[in-house]
Every structure is written in C-alpha cells, then in structure tokens.
Design a protein around this motif. Structure first.
Motif, PDB file in Angstrom:
ATOM      1  N   LEU A 249       8.186   1.882  -1.616  1.00  0.00           N
ATOM      2  CA  LEU A 249       8.017   0.806  -2.598  1.00  0.00           C
ATOM      3  C   LEU A 249       9.182  -0.175  -2.586  1.00  0.00           C
ATOM      4  CD1 LEU A 249       6.418  -0.444  -4.914  1.00  0.00           C
ATOM      5  CD2 LEU A 249       7.607   1.118  -6.479  1.00  0.00           C
ATOM      6  N   LYS A 250      10.398   0.317  -2.537  1.00  0.00           N
ATOM      7  CA  LYS A 250      11.577  -0.556  -2.587  1.00  0.00           C
ATOM      8  C   LYS A 250      11.624  -1.504  -1.387  1.00  0.00           C
ATOM      9  CE  LYS A 250      16.603  -0.415  -3.192  1.00  0.00           C
ATOM     10  NZ  LYS A 250      17.795   0.481  -3.329  1.00  0.00           N
ATOM     11  N   GLY A 251      11.446  -0.955  -0.201  1.00  0.00           N
ATOM     12  CA  GLY A 251      11.479  -1.779   1.012  1.00  0.00           C
ATOM     13  C   GLY A 251      10.328  -2.765   1.059  1.00  0.00           C
ATOM     14  N   ALA A 252       9.145  -2.304   0.619  1.00  0.00           N
ATOM     15  CA  ALA A 252       7.971  -3.179   0.647  1.00  0.00           C
ATOM     16  C   ALA A 252       8.122  -4.338  -0.335  1.00  0.00           C
ATOM     17  CB  ALA A 252       6.716  -2.374   0.328  1.00  0.00           C
ATOM     18  N   MET A 253       8.715  -4.093  -1.505  1.00  0.00           N
ATOM     19  CA  MET A 253       8.916  -5.166  -2.479  1.00  0.00           C
ATOM     20  C   MET A 253       9.963  -6.168  -2.004  1.00  0.00           C
ATOM     21  SD  MET A 253       6.599  -4.824  -4.632  1.00  0.00           S
ATOM     22  CE  MET A 253       7.122  -6.139  -5.755  1.00  0.00           C
ATOM     23  N   LYS A 254      10.899  -5.702  -1.192  1.00  0.00           N
ATOM     24  CA  LYS A 254      11.844  -6.647  -0.573  1.00  0.00           C
ATOM     25  C   LYS A 254      11.084  -7.593   0.357  1.00  0.00           C
ATOM     26  CE  LYS A 254      16.164  -3.999  -0.668  1.00  0.00           C
ATOM     27  NZ  LYS A 254      17.215  -3.338   0.156  1.00  0.00           N
TER      28      LYS A 254
ATOM     29  N   ALA B 124      -2.758 -14.460   2.289  1.00  0.00           N
ATOM     30  CA  ALA B 124      -2.343 -13.113   1.908  1.00  0.00           C
ATOM     31  C   ALA B 124      -1.713 -12.374   3.078  1.00  0.00           C
ATOM     32  CB  ALA B 124      -3.554 -12.327   1.393  1.00  0.00           C
ATOM     33  N   ASP B 125      -0.756 -11.509   2.750  1.00  0.00           N
ATOM     34  CA  ASP B 125      -0.098 -10.682   3.750  1.00  0.00           C
ATOM     35  C   ASP B 125       0.154  -9.317   3.111  1.00  0.00           C
ATOM     36  OD1 ASP B 125       1.049  -9.912   6.108  1.00  0.00           O
ATOM     37  OD2 ASP B 125       2.779 -11.253   5.983  1.00  0.00           O
ATOM     38  N   MET B 126       0.641  -8.361   3.902  1.00  0.00           N
ATOM     39  CA  MET B 126       0.916  -7.042   3.338  1.00  0.00           C
ATOM     40  C   MET B 126       2.083  -6.393   4.061  1.00  0.00           C
ATOM     41  SD  MET B 126      -2.247  -4.704   4.803  1.00  0.00           S
ATOM     42  CE  MET B 126      -1.544  -3.155   4.193  1.00  0.00           C
ATOM     43  N   SER B 127       2.576  -5.351   3.500  1.00  0.00           N
ATOM     44  CA  SER B 127       3.684  -4.623   4.102  1.00  0.00           C
ATOM     45  C   SER B 127       3.151  -3.695   5.187  1.00  0.00           C
ATOM     46  CB  SER B 127       4.414  -3.815   3.021  1.00  0.00           C
ATOM     47  OG  SER B 127       5.477  -3.078   3.593  1.00  0.00           O
ATOM     48  N   TYR B 128       3.847  -3.672   6.330  1.00  0.00           N
ATOM     49  CA  TYR B 128       3.441  -2.822   7.448  1.00  0.00           C
ATOM     50  C   TYR B 128       4.571  -1.835   7.777  1.00  0.00           C
ATOM     51  CZ  TYR B 128      -0.198  -6.355   8.133  1.00  0.00           C
ATOM     52  OH  TYR B 128      -1.263  -7.201   7.952  1.00  0.00           O
ATOM     53  N   GLY B 129       4.210  -0.809   8.489  1.00  0.00           N
ATOM     54  CA  GLY B 129       5.224   0.133   8.976  1.00  0.00           C
ATOM     55  C   GLY B 129       5.497   1.295   8.057  1.00  0.00           C
ATOM     56  N   GLY B 130       4.661   1.506   7.036  1.00  0.00           N
ATOM     57  CA  GLY B 130       4.822   2.678   6.177  1.00  0.00           C
ATOM     58  C   GLY B 130       6.069   2.655   5.314  1.00  0.00           C
ATOM     59  N   LYS B 131       6.517   1.483   4.874  1.00  0.00           N
ATOM     60  CA  LYS B 131       7.715   1.391   4.049  1.00  0.00           C
ATOM     61  C   LYS B 131       7.442   1.924   2.642  1.00  0.00           C
ATOM     62  CE  LYS B 131       9.450  -2.699   6.465  1.00  0.00           C
ATOM     63  NZ  LYS B 131       9.815  -4.133   6.335  1.00  0.00           N
TER      64      LYS B 131
ATOM     65  N   ALA C  64       0.851  -1.202   0.000  1.00  0.00           N
ATOM     66  CA  ALA C  64       0.000   0.000   0.000  1.00  0.00           C
ATOM     67  C   ALA C  64       0.880   1.243   0.000  1.00  0.00           C
ATOM     68  CB  ALA C  64      -0.909  -0.011   1.221  1.00  0.00           C
ATOM     69  N   LEU C  65       0.683   2.096  -0.994  1.00  0.00           N
ATOM     70  CA  LEU C  65       1.437   3.341  -1.097  1.00  0.00           C
ATOM     71  C   LEU C  65       0.479   4.514  -0.943  1.00  0.00           C
ATOM     72  CD1 LEU C  65       3.616   2.389  -4.207  1.00  0.00           C
ATOM     73  CD2 LEU C  65       4.267   2.218  -1.788  1.00  0.00           C
ATOM     74  N   GLY C  66       1.002   5.633  -0.454  1.00  0.00           N
ATOM     75  CA  GLY C  66       0.167   6.815  -0.283  1.00  0.00           C
ATOM     76  C   GLY C  66      -0.953   6.581   0.706  1.00  0.00           C
ATOM     77  N   ALA C  67      -2.177   6.975   0.297  1.00  0.00           N
ATOM     78  CA  ALA C  67      -3.340   6.856   1.190  1.00  0.00           C
ATOM     79  C   ALA C  67      -4.159   5.597   0.905  1.00  0.00           C
ATOM     80  CB  ALA C  67      -4.216   8.103   1.038  1.00  0.00           C
ATOM     81  N   SER C  68      -3.544   4.605   0.253  1.00  0.00           N
ATOM     82  CA  SER C  68      -4.293   3.410  -0.161  1.00  0.00           C
ATOM     83  C   SER C  68      -4.395   2.340   0.924  1.00  0.00           C
ATOM     84  CB  SER C  68      -3.629   2.782  -1.402  1.00  0.00           C
ATOM     85  OG  SER C  68      -2.359   2.235  -1.069  1.00  0.00           O
ATOM     86  N   LYS C  69      -3.758   2.560   2.062  1.00  0.00           N
ATOM     87  CA  LYS C  69      -3.681   1.502   3.085  1.00  0.00           C
ATOM     88  C   LYS C  69      -5.045   0.944   3.493  1.00  0.00           C
ATOM     89  CE  LYS C  69      -1.690   0.480   7.623  1.00  0.00           C
ATOM     90  NZ  LYS C  69      -0.881   1.029   8.742  1.00  0.00           N
ATOM     91  N   PRO C  70      -6.067   1.791   3.803  1.00  0.00           N
ATOM     92  CA  PRO C  70      -7.361   1.202   4.202  1.00  0.00           C
ATOM     93  C   PRO C  70      -7.953   0.301   3.120  1.00  0.00           C
ATOM     94  CG  PRO C  70      -7.270   3.519   4.795  1.00  0.00           C
ATOM     95  CD  PRO C  70      -6.080   3.267   3.921  1.00  0.00           C
ATOM     96  N   THR C  71      -7.848   0.720   1.878  1.00  0.00           N
ATOM     97  CA  THR C  71      -8.403  -0.077   0.781  1.00  0.00           C
ATOM     98  C   THR C  71      -7.629  -1.377   0.614  1.00  0.00           C
ATOM     99  OG1 THR C  71      -9.119   1.918  -0.372  1.00  0.00           O
ATOM    100  CG2 THR C  71      -8.944  -0.104  -1.679  1.00  0.00           C
TER     101      THR C  71
END
Length: 419
Positions: free
Chosen positions: A364-369, A355-362, A333-340
């Motif tokens: 794009l690069k960190g989240a794709m890792k 399914a899982d998702m990236s947490y902690g406001g990372k 989730a990037l920008g304000a898309s987190k709730p969606t």
C-alpha cells in the motif's frame, strides 16, 4: 549502464519534460488548424538534389550541413535539413495544384537534421512545426501566416520576441540589385569561400554573422532602394495588414534568411533571451521554388518555427506551461483484487477516463507513492475485504477525503466527479 549514447548534437525527449514539447507543438499548430491548414507528413529523407536545387547550391545547408547517404541501388539521399522543399515536392507529386481550391494550405511537424557544431539552441537533430500556403500570390497570405505564428507564441505566454520583416524583391528587380551588390562586394577584403558565395548568391553574404564581414558591409547597397513598384506595393500591403491586426514588427533591410528560394516577403522571429542563437523561427515567400524542382509556377509562402528554440524561449522568460496530468485516476490492487481492479481500470479507459494502476505487487505505501507521482486527481484502493463487500475505497488526492463506492458504480461516479 548502457554502452550506447545518443549521437553528438542530438537529444532524447523523456517524460515528464517531453510533455512540454508536445504542448508547444500543439500550441503552434492550433491556430493553423483553425485557419484551414491540413496536416501533411513527408519522409525523413529525400533525393539529395531536391535540397541542392531548392535550398541552394551556395547555402551552408547544402555545402556543409546535410547528412547524405547512398542506397544499395546507388541513389543519393539526404536526411531532410528543412521542410519546405519536401512539402512542395509532396504537393506536386499528389497534384494538389490541379485539384482547384488554391492555395493548398498545409502544416507539418517533424524532425530535421543538419551537421552543425552543437551548442545550446543549435542541434544536429531538431524539431519544427511548419506551415505552407501553396499556389497563390496574395499579400494577405503572407500576413496571415505571420499573424498565426504571433498568435501561437502569445498563446504560449511569450512576449520577449520580435518579428523582423523585409522584402527580397522578385525576378524583375532583384537582378539589378544583385549586380550592384556584387560590384560592392568585389571591393571588400573577403576570404576565398565568401568571394565564391558572393558570385553565386551575393545576398547570402549579407546573412554572414561574422563581425569582420559585417563591419565591411557598412554602406552596402540596400535592397529596398532597388525594389520595383510591384514589389514595393506588395510589401506595403503586407505591412499594412499586419499592422491592422495589431501585430508589431521591425523592418530589417539586411534580413535575407539562409535559403536561396525566398522572394519578396521574408521574416524572422527572434527572442532576446537566447543569446547568439536568437532566431526561434522564420519564413517567407518562395514564388520560384516549384519551378526550381521541376514543377509549374506556383507562388507560395510559408514558415517553420523551432520547437526546441521555443522551449528555450519559454525557459528564458520563466514560463511554466499548464500541462494537465496524464492520469486522472490511479488504482491500487491489494491482496487478490488485481484481476478485478485491472478490469475496472480497463472499463474507466473505455469510458474516456485517463486511468493507470500500480504494477509489480507493491504494498500500500509504495503503491500510494506511485499514485502521488502520477498526479491523479483520485485514487482507487481495493483489497480482499473491499471486494467481499462489493466496494472500493475512493480517495480524493487533493482533499485527502476517502470513502467506499459500490464497485458497480465506480465508473459513473468518477465520470461525474471529473466532468
């Protein structure tokens, strides 16, 4: 850094290594579940006398290795050092033997505790999967359990293990052998503790691993020479049934195992790649145990296989288990898309998609890792512009292909791709 550490002789199971333990437990229990064995779970501690009576007063387990405690009310308890006595106690307490349909076929999995000198393959806290068939005297049950254990190990890909097999006789013929063995042992140069053990249960001396004791046991009476006709016939039928199933075994006339309750059939699984601690599991028939702990006569047979030892055996053979990734879809989730995106992940899980998702406001690069580390087959990436257009970006983590998918169709598209 924490000032606390796991107690000596214990271990922690942590991802991703812990997945191997779960896979081993599943592989060992799978043949049991298909053969009519139902799951049973017992407390981690029991009345200390359950093990003293059942396992045996002369065994190392009872005399040296049990973790014991006294409750505030003065009850003496012990952390369970093995599973059979607990399972049989639970079966008797639940009156399973009165409900008909014997044998009661049960399997279990859990942690067990023995105060031993820690070394590779021998821990003070260890894990086992076990099986018990309670309430029937039938060579086919003995053979069935040996075959099911062999099947479990073969399913895991193990091949460098051997099955050792012996008969310990019964209450009719074993006393004659016991007397002959005691007479032989009294003529040896044994230490005081071993002499005491020989008087309580001389068969336990045969299980002594010390070289100086084994050297003196050459020429000791062999139990098979003392078996009564009934025990000989029983053992031969077990051997014939195992052979007919294509399962190889070795006759081992010195095999007695470390517990006092065994009668007739006894067996052990050993792996040649584990050094001194070569046993990965074992078991046998225990026709008199129920009476030892205050129950009725219930002839029974069972085994326990060590999960820890089995994992070491897999490593010794260089076997890597095919363990699927725990995550199929990873969302970013990037920008304000987190709730969606969070709502989308929840919907995927409800639809049966891991399914899982990236947490902690990372970024794009960190989240794709994180997505790469998760092992996910697909990644969902969504930013403010994507949501404004009513889409998310779906990336195939294997091929690298990426394209937009309508937000309303994501769940169905992924279910179809993962089917």
């Amino acid at each position: 850094m924490s000032t606390f550490k796991a107690p000596k002789g214990t271990y922690d199971l942590i991802p991703p290594f812990s997945a191997k333990y779960l896979a081993v437990r599943d592989a060992i229990s799978a043949p049991l579940r298909k053969a009519g064995y139902g799951y049973i779970e017992t407390p981690g501690f029991e009345d200390v006398n359950l093990f003293a009576r059942g396992v045996g007063e002369s065994t190392d387990i009872v005399t040296k290795e049990m973790f014991t405690l006294t409750t505030k009310g003065g009850t003496n308890l012990a952390l369970r050092p093995e599973g059979t006595a607990s399972v049989l106690r639970a079966a008797l307490e639940a009156s399973l033997h009165k409900q008909g349909n014997l044998p009661a076929k049960l399997w279990y999995s859990g942690s067990y505790y023995r105060y031993e000198r820690p070394q590779k393959g021998r821990y003070r806290h260890f894990s086992q999967v076990g099986a018990e068939a309670i309430g029937a005297e039938d060579p086919a049950l003995d053979a069935e359990l040996i075959i099911l254990a062999d099947q479990a190990y073969r399913t895991l890909g193990l091949s460098n293990f051997r099955i050792l097999l012996n008969s310990l006789g019964d209450k009719e013929c074993r006393p004659v052998y016991r007397e002959a063995l005691q007479t032989f042992l009294r003529g040896l140069d044994l230490d005081e503790e071993t002499v005491r053990r020989a008087e309580i249960n001389p068969l336990r001396v045969l299980d002594d691993k010390r070289a100086d004791v084994q050297k003196q046991l050459v020429g000791a009476p062999v139990l098979r020479d003392y078996l009564c006709d009934a025990c000989k016939a029983y053992h031969e039928e077990v051997r014939e049934l195992i052979t007919a199933a294509g399962v190889a075994f070795e006759d081992d006339e010195k095999l007695v195992r470390g517990l006092d309750y065994y009668t007739r059939t006894t067996f052990e699984f050993v792996h040649d790649g584990l050094g001194a601690q070569s046993a990965v599991g074992g078991g046998g028939r225990y026709d008199g145990l129920s009476e030892m702990i205050g129950g009725p006569a219930l002839p029974s047979v069972g085994w326990a296989l060590g999960v820890d030892r089995t994992v070491l055996a897999l490593e010794a053979e260089g076997i890597e288990l095919d363990i699927p990734a725990t995550t199929a879809v990873f969302a970013v989730a990037l920008g304000a898309s987190k709730p969606t995106v969070f709502g989308l992940v929840t919907e995927l899980r409800k639809a049966g998609v891991a399914a899982d998702m990236s947490y902690g406001g990372k970024g794009l690069k960190g989240a794709m890792k994180d997505a790469n580390r998760s092992g996910a087959r697909f990644a969902i990436v969504a930013g403010d512009r994507d949501l404004a257009e009513g889409v998310v970006q779906l990336k195939d983590m294997e091929s690298g292909e990426q394209g937009p998918v309508a937000l309303a169709e994501v769940v169905e598209v992924l279910r179809a791709k993962l089917a």
